[in-house]
Write an enzyme that holds these catalytic residues in place. Structure first.
Site, PDB file in Angstrom:
ATOM      1  N   CYS A 103      44.806  36.640  51.993  1.00  0.00           N
ATOM      2  CA  CYS A 103      44.388  37.223  50.708  1.00  0.00           C
ATOM      3  C   CYS A 103      42.979  37.800  50.809  1.00  0.00           C
ATOM      4  O   CYS A 103      42.041  37.121  51.251  1.00  0.00           O
ATOM      5  CB  CYS A 103      44.448  36.137  49.633  1.00  0.00           C
ATOM      6  N   CYS A 155      40.435  35.755  48.771  1.00  0.00           N
ATOM      7  CA  CYS A 155      40.157  34.473  49.440  1.00  0.00           C
ATOM      8  C   CYS A 155      39.214  34.684  50.620  1.00  0.00           C
ATOM      9  O   CYS A 155      38.318  33.866  50.866  1.00  0.00           O
ATOM     10  CB  CYS A 155      41.455  33.828  49.907  1.00  0.00           C
ATOM     11  N   HIS A 168      43.144  29.930  45.271  1.00  0.00           N
ATOM     12  CA  HIS A 168      44.057  31.080  45.267  1.00  0.00           C
ATOM     13  C   HIS A 168      45.118  30.902  44.181  1.00  0.00           C
ATOM     14  O   HIS A 168      46.004  30.059  44.307  1.00  0.00           O
ATOM     15  CB  HIS A 168      44.747  31.290  46.620  1.00  0.00           C
ATOM     16  N   GLY A 217      49.348  46.819  36.544  1.00  0.00           N
ATOM     17  CA  GLY A 217      48.327  47.552  37.285  1.00  0.00           C
ATOM     18  C   GLY A 217      47.530  46.705  38.266  1.00  0.00           C
ATOM     19  O   GLY A 217      46.464  47.121  38.723  1.00  0.00           O
ATOM     20  N   HIS A 274      41.937  37.858  38.936  1.00  0.00           N
ATOM     21  CA  HIS A 274      40.558  38.309  38.741  1.00  0.00           C
ATOM     22  C   HIS A 274      40.402  38.915  37.364  1.00  0.00           C
ATOM     23  O   HIS A 274      41.295  39.571  36.861  1.00  0.00           O
ATOM     24  CB  HIS A 274      40.130  39.317  39.817  1.00  0.00           C
TER      25      HIS A 274
END
Ligand code: 5GP
Ligand code: ZN
Length: 124
Positions: A12, A15, A54, A104, A111
Site C-alpha cells: 500500500c 502504508c 491500514h 473517486g 484518507h
C-alpha cells in the site's frame, strides 16, 4: 519501524509513506494518525489525514474504529488552521473522503482530504 504499525500492508502506497519508505511532507503524526501534504494540491492548503493502521476505505470501518475516526475529525480543524486555512466563518476548509471506485478513490488506504485557503482553487 514498521513492526510497531498494526495492519501494515506492504503493497500500500500510504502504508509505505507512514513507514517512511516513500518520502512525504509531514503535517502531523501521533501513535494512530499521520497527516501529510498532497503531492498534487487542489487548494492553497491540501493535506491528507490517514490512520496509520491500514484500513482500505470508509467502507471497511467497524465500531472498533469509531474513536479513531472521531479523533481524526476533531484534529482536522486544528491542523487546517495550523496549515494556514483562514478562520471560520469567512475562511473554513473542506473535508473530502472518496470511497470506492464510484466515489473517486484512487489510493485504497482510508484518507480524508483537508483543503482550504483563499479561492480560487485548482479544483473543488
Ligand atoms: P483519492 O483520489 O484516492 O481520494 O486521493 C488520493 C490522493 O493522494 C490524490 O489527491 C493524490 O494527489 C495523492 N497522492 C497520490 N500519490 C501520492 C504520493 O506519493 N504522495 C503524496 N503526498 N500524495 C499522493
Ligand atoms: Zn495502507
Amino acid at each position: 519501524m514498521t513492526e510497531n504499525i498494526v495492519d501494515h500492508d506492504p503493497n500500500c502506497l500510504f502504508c509505505k509513506i507512514v513507514a517512511g519508505q516513500i518520502p512525504s511532507k509531514l503535517v502531523y503524526q501521533d501513535d494512530e494518525i499521520y497527516a501529510f501534504h498532497d503531492i498534487h494540491p487542489w487548494a492553497p492548503v491540501h493535506f491528507l489525514l490517514i490512520p496509520k493502521q491500514h484500513i482500505a476505505s470508509m467502507a471497511q470501518l467497524t465500531d472498533a474504529q469509531a474513536a479513531l475516526m472521531g479523533r481524526m475529525m476533531v484534529l482536522a480543524p486544528k491542523l487546517a488552521l495550523a496549515q494556514g486555512c483562514n478562520p471560520y466563518p469567512a475562511g473554513g476548509f473542506r473535508l473530502l473522503c472518496n470511497t470506492g471506485a464510484e466515489g473517486g478513490q484512487e489510493v485504497p488506504h482510508l484518507h480524508i482530504h483537508v483543503m482550504g485557503g483563499p479561492r480560487p482553487w485548482l479544483r473543488g
